[in-house]
Design a protein around this motif. Structure first.
Motif, PDB file in Angstrom:
ATOM      1  N   MET A 146       0.824  -1.202   0.000  1.00 15.84           N
ATOM      2  CA  MET A 146       0.000   0.000   0.000  1.00 15.84           C
ATOM      3  C   MET A 146       0.862   1.258   0.000  1.00 15.84           C
ATOM      4  N   THR A 206       2.268   1.708  -3.442  1.00 18.88           N
ATOM      5  CA  THR A 206       1.259   2.248  -4.351  1.00 18.88           C
ATOM      6  C   THR A 206       1.091   3.745  -4.145  1.00 18.88           C
ATOM      7  N   LEU A 255      -8.391  -5.624  -1.395  1.00 21.88           N
ATOM      8  CA  LEU A 255      -7.120  -5.362  -2.059  1.00 21.88           C
ATOM      9  C   LEU A 255      -6.935  -6.271  -3.274  1.00 21.88           C
ATOM     10  N   LYS A 260      -7.091   4.512  -5.551  1.00 22.65           N
ATOM     11  CA  LYS A 260      -6.999   3.180  -4.936  1.00 22.65           C
ATOM     12  C   LYS A 260      -6.552   3.291  -3.481  1.00 22.65           C
ATOM     13  N   CYS A 261      -5.561   4.154  -3.229  1.00 21.02           N
ATOM     14  CA  CYS A 261      -5.090   4.358  -1.852  1.00 21.02           C
ATOM     15  C   CYS A 261      -6.186   4.966  -0.977  1.00 21.02           C
ATOM     16  N   ILE A 301      -9.152   4.304  -1.012  1.00 22.17           N
ATOM     17  CA  ILE A 301     -10.050   3.219  -0.581  1.00 22.17           C
ATOM     18  C   ILE A 301      -9.357   2.315   0.435  1.00 22.17           C
ATOM     19  N   LEU A 302      -8.094   1.995   0.185  1.00 25.93           N
ATOM     20  CA  LEU A 302      -7.411   0.979   0.985  1.00 25.93           C
ATOM     21  C   LEU A 302      -6.988   1.466   2.364  1.00 25.93           C
ATOM     22  N   ILE A 309      -5.337   7.323 -10.651  1.00 25.67           N
ATOM     23  CA  ILE A 309      -5.930   6.007 -10.401  1.00 25.67           C
ATOM     24  C   ILE A 309      -5.311   5.361  -9.168  1.00 25.67           C
ATOM     25  N   LEU A 310      -3.990   5.435  -9.045  1.00 25.40           N
ATOM     26  CA  LEU A 310      -3.327   4.836  -7.882  1.00 25.40           C
ATOM     27  C   LEU A 310      -3.695   5.566  -6.588  1.00 25.40           C
ATOM     28  N   PRO A 340      -8.038  -1.459 -11.699  1.00 32.41           N
ATOM     29  CA  PRO A 340      -7.372  -0.161 -11.865  1.00 32.41           C
ATOM     30  C   PRO A 340      -6.153  -0.239 -12.782  1.00 32.41           C
ATOM     31  N   LEU A 379      -9.018  -5.070  -6.077  1.00 31.24           N
ATOM     32  CA  LEU A 379      -8.542  -3.832  -6.686  1.00 31.24           C
ATOM     33  C   LEU A 379      -7.177  -3.979  -7.361  1.00 31.24           C
ATOM     34  N   LYS A 380      -6.676  -5.184  -7.460  1.00 30.34           N
ATOM     35  CA  LYS A 380      -5.378  -5.388  -8.103  1.00 30.34           C
ATOM     36  C   LYS A 380      -5.455  -5.159  -9.610  1.00 30.34           C
TER      37      LYS A 380
END
Length: 261
Positions: free
Chosen positions: A120, A123, A200, A180-181, A183-184, A176-177, A207, A203-204
């Motif tokens: 994470m 990312t 996780l 994603k972060c 959310i994570l 996009i990355l 995206p 979401l690999k």
């Protein structure tokens, strides 16, 4: 009655097929380069499989040590398979390092969620790198793909249309990355290990595919890359030809200057 010439609309321009073929060839080169740069289907499998195995085993038996060792073992197997087949190992090795850091973090803290923390953080850092390098005028995706397209850094000064496309693609990757972060990281604090793990894993790929697709769209519309390797080879051949010509002229001049026996 005067004759009227038939419309020539049914006669396509002679250069149109060539232009279409060139465009198709450029798109094919772009697709092949992206496939090589990002690992293709096999690279995606190698990225997803260790994390999927970890969360599956942990969901079943809640055993951190066994889950972590299994994830690391499958990463090593993937690298071994590539080595045996003499394939490119950079994607598999990156997966091994990511899993190894995750195992170390989780073992040190005793918190299974920390298995995912290095990935994470990576990312997050990568997303910021895409944004920062684009703002600095050297978009990261161009630095990554330049050698793949054999253009190196020529796009920065000699191909402004391509630089613009790389900037758009880097913005896409970065946003996009970072999304994603967004959310994570809340899930890291609020959800349990299995919930975080399954989200996780989910979401690999999507995206990643979206970012690759947008990169392809931007580059497909951009000017073709400047093959600096071909230019260097041409310059080297021209220099060799020039040296050979000078040597031949010197030989002829020397032969003409010799007195007859």
């Amino acid at each position: 009655m005067t004759s009227v010439d038939k419309p020539t609309a049914d006669k396509p321009p002679t250069d149109k097929p060539t232009a279409d073929q060139d465009a198709q060839a450029d798109r094919a080169v772009t697709e092949a380069a992206l496939f090589e740069a990002f690992g293709g289907v096999r690279g995606m499998v190698e990225t997803v499989l260790p994390g999927l195995l970890f969360v599956t085993i942990y969901t079943i038996n809640k055993n951190l040590h066994f889950s972590a060792i299994a994830a690391l073992a499958v990463s090593l197997v993937l690298v071994a398979v590539r080595l045996i087949r003499r394939d490119t190992v950079k994607h598999a090795f990156s997966g091994v390092f990511g899993v190894a850091f995750g195992v170390v973090f989780a073992m040190m803290t005793g918190n299974a969620k920390d298995f995912y923390l290095p990935g994470m953080l990576y990312t997050l850092g990568l997303g910021l790198a895409y944004i920062i390098t684009t703002l600095a005028g050297a978009p990261l995706i161009g630095l990554i793909l330049g050698p793949v397209f054999k253009e190196n850094l020529s796009w920065r000064t000699r191909n402004p249309g391509r630089k613009k496309a790389y900037a758009k693609a880097s913005w896409a990757w970065g946003l996009i990355l970072l999304a994603k972060c967004a959310i994570l990281f809340p899930l890291y604090w609020w959800a349990d290990t299995t919930q975080l793990g399954w989200v996780l894993v989910a979401l690999k790929i999507p995206p990643f595919l979206l970012a690759v697709y947008l990169t392809w769209v931007f580059l497909a519309k951009a000017p073709p890359p400047i093959d600096v390797f071909a230019e260097m080879e041409a310059e080297e051949k021209a220099e060799k030809a020039e040296r050979a010509e000078k040597a031949e002229q010197a030989r002829k001049a020397e032969a003409q200057g010799r007195p007859e026996a």
